[in-house]
Write a protein that holds these residues in place. Structure first.
Motif, PDB file in Angstrom:
ATOM      1  N   LEU A  93       0.820  -1.213   0.000  1.00 20.00           N
ATOM      2  CA  LEU A  93       0.000   0.000   0.000  1.00 20.00           C
ATOM      3  C   LEU A  93       0.853   1.262   0.000  1.00 20.00           C
ATOM      4  N   GLU A  94       1.933   1.240   0.739  1.00 19.75           N
ATOM      5  CA  GLU A  94       2.807   2.414   0.791  1.00 19.75           C
ATOM      6  C   GLU A  94       3.444   2.686  -0.572  1.00 19.75           C
ATOM      7  N   THR A  95       3.819   1.616  -1.269  1.00 17.05           N
ATOM      8  CA  THR A  95       4.375   1.798  -2.618  1.00 17.05           C
ATOM      9  C   THR A  95       3.302   2.321  -3.563  1.00 17.05           C
ATOM     10  N   GLY A  96       2.109   1.736  -3.479  1.00 15.90           N
ATOM     11  CA  GLY A  96       1.013   2.185  -4.330  1.00 15.90           C
ATOM     12  C   GLY A  96       0.621   3.627  -4.062  1.00 15.90           C
ATOM     13  N   ALA A  97       0.626   4.016  -2.789  1.00 21.36           N
ATOM     14  CA  ALA A  97       0.269   5.394  -2.427  1.00 21.36           C
ATOM     15  C   ALA A  97       1.267   6.395  -2.996  1.00 21.36           C
ATOM     16  N   ALA A  98       2.538   6.000  -3.042  1.00 22.69           N
ATOM     17  CA  ALA A  98       3.555   6.883  -3.615  1.00 22.69           C
ATOM     18  C   ALA A  98       3.348   7.061  -5.119  1.00 22.69           C
ATOM     19  N   LEU A  99       2.809   6.023  -5.759  1.00 21.36           N
ATOM     20  CA  LEU A  99       2.561   6.086  -7.200  1.00 21.36           C
ATOM     21  C   LEU A  99       1.265   6.822  -7.527  1.00 21.36           C
ATOM     22  N   ALA A 100       0.284   6.738  -6.620  1.00 18.19           N
ATOM     23  CA  ALA A 100      -1.023   7.367  -6.867  1.00 18.19           C
ATOM     24  C   ALA A 100      -1.479   8.097  -5.604  1.00 18.19           C
ATOM     25  N   PRO A 101      -0.848   9.220  -5.275  1.00 19.59           N
ATOM     26  CA  PRO A 101      -1.175   9.932  -4.028  1.00 19.59           C
ATOM     27  C   PRO A 101      -2.606  10.452  -3.974  1.00 19.59           C
ATOM     28  N   GLU A 102      -3.257  10.552  -5.121  1.00 21.03           N
ATOM     29  CA  GLU A 102      -4.636  11.054  -5.139  1.00 21.03           C
ATOM     30  C   GLU A 102      -5.653   9.974  -4.776  1.00 21.03           C
ATOM     31  N   GLU A 103      -5.225   8.721  -4.728  1.00 18.07           N
ATOM     32  CA  GLU A 103      -6.130   7.611  -4.437  1.00 18.07           C
ATOM     33  C   GLU A 103      -6.278   7.452  -2.923  1.00 18.07           C
ATOM     34  N   SER A 104      -7.467   7.780  -2.404  1.00 16.72           N
ATOM     35  CA  SER A 104      -7.690   7.797  -0.955  1.00 16.72           C
ATOM     36  C   SER A 104      -7.724   6.402  -0.338  1.00 16.72           C
ATOM     37  N   ARG A 105      -7.994   5.381  -1.150  1.00 17.68           N
ATOM     38  CA  ARG A 105      -8.089   4.030  -0.590  1.00 17.68           C
ATOM     39  C   ARG A 105      -6.774   3.570   0.023  1.00 17.68           C
TER      40      ARG A 105
END
Length: 271
Positions: A93-105
Motif C-alpha cells: 500500500l505504501e508503494t502504491g500510495a507513492a505512485l497514486a497519491p490522489e487515491e484515498s483508498r
C-alpha cells in the motif's frame, strides 16, 4: 484476439460472472503473457473467488511487468489483508500510495493495516488481555521441538515431474522441491507473511507453480533458497518457535500461539 478476450473478461467481471472472467483472463494471458494489466485484472477476479494466494501471485507478476502500476499494489494488499498478512499488505500500500497519491483508498487501508499490526503486537487495551485462550503452547512444548525431519510429507498438487516435502527445526521450516537440472535463473521464489510462492519455468520441462498459504507466519526478510543439482531447498524463518503440524494452513487446525499478558509471561493451560 487477446484484446477481444480481455473485453469479454471485463464484461463477465462486471456482470459478477467471476469464474468466467477468470477463465477469459487466463486465455488472454496465454496469448499475451507480457501484459501486466491482464494479471492485475485476473488478480481481482481471484480475490472475488477467494483464491487469495493466486491473487497475490497475479499481483506480483503484474508488478514485475510494470512496477509503476498502482492498482497492482492495491490488488496485492487487498489479498494479503484477507490473508491477515498486514505487514506485507502495508508495504504494498505504501508503494502504491507513492505512485497514486490522489487515491484515498491507500491511506485508509494503510491505517487499517497499522491497527491490525498493533493488535498482533499486543498493543491492546489491558482488559482485552485478561482472557487467556486455551490453545497456547506450554514452554516445555516449544523447547521440545527436535532438530529432526518431520515425518509428514505433502504431495505436490501438480505434475509428477516435481514433488515436495518439508521438515522443521524450532526456528525454521525447510521445504525441499525435488527437481533435477533446473537452472537457477528459471526459479522464482517469493515470500509473504504467511505465503510461499514458487514458480519454475525451465526450457524443456513442465512448468511448476506452488503457492500455499502456510501453517504459520514467517519472516520474509530472513527466508532464503538454494537451487541445487537435484532439488530446490527453501528455508522459511518462523515468526514464532511453534511446531507446524502441516506445511499448509487449514481451518481445522488451530495454530498454537504465544499470548502476551500484562506480566509478560507465557501462560500455559491448566492440566
Amino acid at each position: 484476439m487477446a484484446s477481444a478476450l480481455e473485453t469479454k473478461a471485463k464484461e463477465a467481471y462486471f456482470d459478477d460472472h467471476f469464474e468466467l472472467a477468470l477463465d477469459l483472463y487466463s486465455q488472454a494471458i496465454g496469448i499475451n503473457p507480457k501484459k501486466a494489466e491482464l494479471y492485475a485484472d485476473r488478480a481481482q477476479a481471484n480475490i472475488k473467488l477467494n483464491n487469495l494466494p493466486d491473487a497475490v501471485a497475479d499481483a506480483n507478476k503484474a508488478i514485475e511487468l510494470d512496477p509503476s502500476m498502482s492498482k497492482a499494489y492495491l490488488r496485492k494488499a487487498t489479498a494479503c489483508m484477507k490473508l491477515e498478512e498486514y505487514q506485507t499488505a502495508k508495504a504494498a500500500l505504501e508503494t502504491g500510495a507513492a505512485l497514486a497519491p490522489e487515491e484515498s483508498r491507500f491511506s485508509k487501508l494503510i491505517k487499517e493495516c497499522e491497527e491490525r499490526i498493533a493488535e498482533e503486537n499486543g498493543e491492546l487495551p489491558k482488559e482485552t488481555l485478561d482472557v487467556v485462550p486455551t490453545n497456547v503452547v506450554p514452554v516445555k512444548d516449544v523447547s521440545s521441538v527436535k532438530d529432526v525431519p518431520d515425518p509428514m510429507t505433502v504431495a505436490a498438487p501438480t505434475k509428477s515431474t516435481y514433488r515436495h516435502e518439508f521438515y522443521q527445526k524450532p526456528e525454521e521450516v525447510v521445504v525441499t522441491i525435488f527437481a533435477k537440472g533446473i537452472p537457477p535463473e528459471c526459479v522464482k521464489v517469493d515470500y509473504g507473511e504467511q505465503i510461499l510462492s514458487v514458480a519454475v519455468n525451465a526450457p524443456g520441462k513442465d512448468a511448476y507453480h506452488f503457492q500455499p498459504r502456510l501453517f504459520g507466519k514467517i519472516i520474509p526478510d530472513k527466508c532464503r533458497y538454494d537451487v541445487l543439482s537435484t532439488k530446490i531447498e527453501i528455508r522459511l524463518a518462523k515468526a514464532e518457535p511453534i511446531h507446524w503440524t502441516s506445511l499448509e494452513f487449514s481451518m481445522e487446525v488451530a495454530v498454537p500461539q504465544r499470548i502476551n499478558v500484562s506480566s509478560g509471561m507465557l501462560i500455559s493451560p491448566c492440566p
